[in-house]
Design a protein around this motif. Structure first.
Motif, short mmCIF file in Angstrom:
data_model
loop_
_atom_site.label_atom_id
_atom_site.label_comp_id
_atom_site.label_asym_id
_atom_site.label_seq_id
_atom_site.Cartn_x
_atom_site.Cartn_y
_atom_site.Cartn_z
N LEU A 163 9.89 -52.39 -15.23
CA LEU A 163 11.33 -52.32 -15.02
C LEU A 163 12.09 -52.34 -16.34
O LEU A 163 11.63 -52.93 -17.32
N GLU A 167 17.08 -53.72 -14.19
CA GLU A 167 16.26 -53.87 -12.99
C GLU A 167 15.56 -55.22 -12.96
O GLU A 167 15.47 -55.87 -11.91
N ALA A 234 14.93 -51.20 -8.34
CA ALA A 234 14.00 -52.30 -8.53
C ALA A 234 13.16 -52.54 -7.28
O ALA A 234 11.94 -52.72 -7.36
#
Length: 328
Positions: A163, A167, A234
């Motif tokens: 990520l 995120e 995410a």
């Protein structure tokens, strides 16, 4: 005999048709907090109704309410009670003991596992500047480990690599919501309900629905911090990275006594990669779809909460109201 019959009818309604309908309607995704309150009211009112119907039926020959019936039974002695009424009273006592015992055992097991998990984390993880801890695993994992005094959010090296900063912040805020809103307490109660009645299909369904609702509540907290598009990415990335199992759902089994730091997945107790199942994929889809949905109107939410309060009031009134009226 009105109270025992009414309580029995309410217990049946709360045991099957009402939870089944609630599990299939779509509005809870638009108002997860109100839906969670309603599920808790159904569980409590259902237990009260089951126990209350047995108690009031067992005491019916001695009085029209629980208090006067119990007083007259105590005055006359147990020899005055018939076999059928005695069996009803014994059933009420045994059911109450069974439910409370399973609740106590679930709490003890969860706390014991939480402490063991926390000790393992100290050995197998390293602290991050944000206050979270990172475990050295390529799998994208995030979960919170709740505690009475302090709680900790855990992320994996794989998650950090997967990520971007926004995120990752969304995931961490999601997990912090689990901690601040004490979702572990709610889940322990529903897990105890399922442990008490494992043969009862609605008990499992309620546990699953409540688990999904608290994920939605945590998502709502996260998207107040980051744009919902960031949160959606995410959820999608982490879910895809773990074979469809939403990693941010890990509180559900951290509180249940499943081990994640010793080789299992803190989210589901499964292997890191092989956690794909239809329910998990559906949960991810539901969480993603609701991000663009309009919240339930405030009036509708108020009606749901009012219905929850009414569900709690009805068995209480049926059990105790006649005795209260006699005191006036």
């Amino acid at each position: 005999m009105i109270a025992p019959l009414a309580l029995a009818a309410l217990a049946v309604a709360l045991a099957w048709p009402i939870p089944l309908v609630l599990a299939h309607v779509s509005w809870p995704t638009r108002a997860p907090a109100a839906a969670l309150i309603l599920w808790q009211a159904i569980a409590i009112a259902g237990g009260l109704s089951m126990i209350g119907s047995l108690l009031t039926f067992g005491l019916a020959p001695f009085g029209d309410d629980l208090v006067s019936g119990a007083y007259r039974l105590a005055s006359r002695g147990v020899a005055a009670i018939s076999l059928v009424n005695a069996l009803a009273l014994a059933g009420a006592v045994l059911l109450t003991f069974h439910l409370l015992l399973n609740l106590a055992l679930t709490i003890v097991r969860s706390e014991r596992q939480r402490r063991r998990h926390a000790n393992l984390l100290l050995l197998l993880s390293s602290p991050l500047p944000s206050g979270s801890r990172m475990i050295d695993s390529p799998a994208p994992v995030a979960y919170c480990l709740p505690g009475a005094i302090g709680s900790v959010t855990v992320v994996s090296a794989g998650l950090v690599a997967l990520l971007n900063d926004e995120e990752l912040r969304a995931v961490v805020e999601h997990e912090k919501a689990h901690v601040s809103q004490r979702h572990d307490v709610v889940l322990v109660a529903f897990r105890a309900w399922y442990a008490s009645l494992p043969w009862f299909p609605i008990a499992y369904r309620a546990q699953r629905e409540v688990g999904l609702l608290i994920e939605m509540l945590a998502d709502d907290r996260a998207r107040r911090i980051v744009p919902h598009s960031v949160l959606a990415r995410a959820i999608l990335l982490v879910g895809a990275g773990r074979g469809g199992e939403p990693a941010t759902a890990s509180l559900r089994d951290s509180a249940s006594g499943r081990d994640s730091a010793s080789g299992g997945d803190g989210a589901s107790g499964r292997d890191w990669v092989s956690g794909r199942d239809a329910a998990s994929i559906d949960d991810v889809r539901t969480r993603l779809a609701r991000l663009d949905a309009r919240p339930l109107p405030k009036l509708a939410e108020a009606l749901v909460v009012t219905a929850a309060i009414a569900l709690l009031a009805v068995p209480t009134v049926l059990i105790f109201a006649p005795a209260v009226a006699l005191l006036r």
